[in-house]
Design a protein around this motif. Structure first.
Motif: not given
Lengths: 62, 231, 235
Positions: C89-100, C110-115
């Motif tokens: 959960t931490v990883g996905v949240l941070l990924g989303a914040i980084w994506g902004r 993208d495959p990584r995020l979706t998976t």
């Protein structure tokens, strides 16, 4: 040939523009991220502490 | 029935399948309910999206699969509820037959039911959304069969688990939906290609994905199911 | 051994975390393209690595349980799934914040995020299953089955989403990691690893304790026991 040269120069100029820090600042995102990480660790530690095995009949198991 | 020796796996599976189909045929309750449920789902999609016929036509394959998927969670949960109701599953377990036959029978039964449902839904979809079946009936039926098999195999295992747990109506979709993402993706994509034509010849790769998914999950279900229903 | 780990690990983990994140936030240079935002990497990447490691432990425990049932394996499976879910959960949240700031959006398909997202939902289902089944033996077997099935699904999801996306666009962001960024990344990864071990260890003790309490009084729980799962028709 000269067109190719122009293109190369343009590409390098564009690369330089990108290279000089396209994204300025953004520390807000960084702090939010680290806050989430540390907060999650702290909260999870707290929840583990709250759920710790209590009044075990034979004391600690190990 | 005639002799006490254990009967073969496939014969047992077909006997069980016959039993399930007979129960289903005598009441026809499940199929009726499913048909109306998924018909109203198809209608609701068009209400939710507005009367944009182009949009509906383009996404028809996806909506069809969503309708089948929603119906499948109801239908597969039901397929085990009837077994638990009068402890029928205990009877099946006591019978001198391989427990894996139960999986095969249930999964095949669920597949057949979903294929029947899809067969009824496709004409409705064609009429409602105004689509043309460009590639013809053969690929359409192949997509339908492969997709329904892909939903039924993991669905049967999870339905056996969920129907005996608390909050089973919530649990089955919760477990199943993330799992069948590849199957849904591939069958919706394949269905759209079937409906709209396949100029770049992508259909076979989606069939390949569906085939692989089926192989893996029919195999896993076959191997793991006896552990699921053991007492 | 367990006692030593419990006493020594918290300061080690905390020390590594402070060092790694300090170097990452204050010492390491900002990225050439992404600037300071790139510093999210030192928390995001280790979180995802460690989540995958914890879920691998869960998969191994699930397989082992089916061959050789034991409450310890079951408890370890429960602990690793929950800890993996936390890190994921931490990883996905941070990924989303980084994506902004980098992509302009919180989410892309993208495959990584979706998976990763599907992975989180799968293991939430796994944890829900554990909560919804009262009979400890059935819970153990069923969650082992679900753990195996969910883990097998991940590579399939990955490839299917990749194919699905490749028909629209090709995601291309090859990130070459600067040597100066490797050190904080490595230290942070070890810090997260230490936290994972610590969390799993404590969670495992809780789970094992619960199992022993459940098994010790099988019939003492009146109607909340396995009987309640059956439909009323069954006596």
């Amino acid at each position: 040939m000269s067109a190719l040269m122009t293109l190369t120069v343009l590409a390098q100029a564009a690369a330089g523009e990108v290279g000089s820090g396209r994204i300025q600042g953004g520390w807000g995102y960084v702090w939010v991220s680290y806050g989430i990480t540390w907060g999650a660790f702290a909260l999870y530690s707290l929840s583990l502490w709250l759920r710790r095995p209590k009044n075990s009949p034979a004391g600690p198991k190990e | 029935m005639k002799r006490p020796a254990p009967i073969g796996l496939f014969r047992a599976a077909f006997v069980l399948l016959g039993k399930d189909l007979l129960i289903e045929w005598r009441t026809r309750a499940r199929l009726n309910a499913l048909v109306f449920f998924s018909l109203s789902t198809l209608l609701l999609f068009s209400f939710a999206l507005g009367p944009d016929t182009k949009l509906l036509e383009r996404n028809a394959g996806g909506y069809l699969w969503l309708a089948i998927l929603f119906a499948s969670t109801l239908s597969m949960g039901e397929s085990f509820r009837i077994e638990y109701e009068n402890a029928c599953l205990d009877g099946l377990r006591l019978a001198p037959a391989d427990a894996r036959a139960i999986f095969l029978a249930k999964a095949m039964g669920n597949t057949l039911l979903l294929v029947a449902l899809g067969g009824l839904l496709i004409p409705v979809m064609v009429a409602l959304y105004g689509v043309k079946v460009v590639l013809g009936v053969g690929p359409l039926l192949a997509t339908l069969a492969l997709g329904c098999m892909a939903l039924a195999a993991p669905g049967t295992v999870y339905a056996a688990i969920a129907s005996n747990a608390r909050a089973r109506d919530v649990l089955l979709p919760l477990l199943l939906f993330p799992l069948i993402v590849p199957a849904l993706l591939a069958s919706a994509k394949a269905m759209m290609l079937v409906l709209q034509g396949d100029p770049m010849n992508q259909l076979n790769s989606w069939f390949g994905l569906l085939g692989g998914f089926n192989l893996i999950y029919w195999g896993l279900g076959f191997a793991l199911f006896p552990r699921v229903i053991e007492d | 051994m367990g006692k030593f780990l419990r006493m020594a690990l918290p300061p080690i983990a905390l020390g590594l975390l402070v060092t790694g994140h300090y170097i990452g936030l204050a010492v390491a240079p900002p990225d050439r393209e992404m600037g300071d935002v790139q510093r999210i990497m030192y928390a995001h990447v280790p979180a995802v690595w460690i989540a995958l490691m914890a879920l691998t432990i869960n998969f191994i425990c699930s397989v082992v349980y089916l061959f050789k049932p034991s409450w310890k394996t079951d408890s370890l499976a429960e602990a690793s799934a929950e800890v993996g879910l936390l890190f994921g959960t931490v990883g996905v949240l941070l990924g989303a914040i980084w994506g902004r700031p980098t992509w302009g959006v919180y989410w892309t398909w993208d495959p990584r995020l979706t998976t990763a997202a599907i992975l989180l939902v799968s293991y939430m289902g796994y944890m829900a299953l554990r909560r919804f089944v009262e009979d400890p033996e059935k819970r153990a077997v069923w969650s082992a089955v679900v753990g195996i099935i969910a883990a097998v699904d991940l590579p399939i999801i990955w490839y299917s989403v990749k194919w699905w996306r490749s028909l629209h666009q090709v995601q291309s962001s090859p990130k070459t990691v600067d040597p100066e960024m490797v050190l904080p990344l490595r230290i942070s990864a070890f810090a997260f690893l230490a936290f994972m071990i610590l969390f799993i260890l404590h969670r495992y003790r809780i789970a094992l304790h619960e199992r022993q309490a459940e098994v010790a009084l099988p019939d003492a729980l009146p109607t909340d026991g396995p009987q309640a799962n059956r439909t009323p028709g069954v006596v």
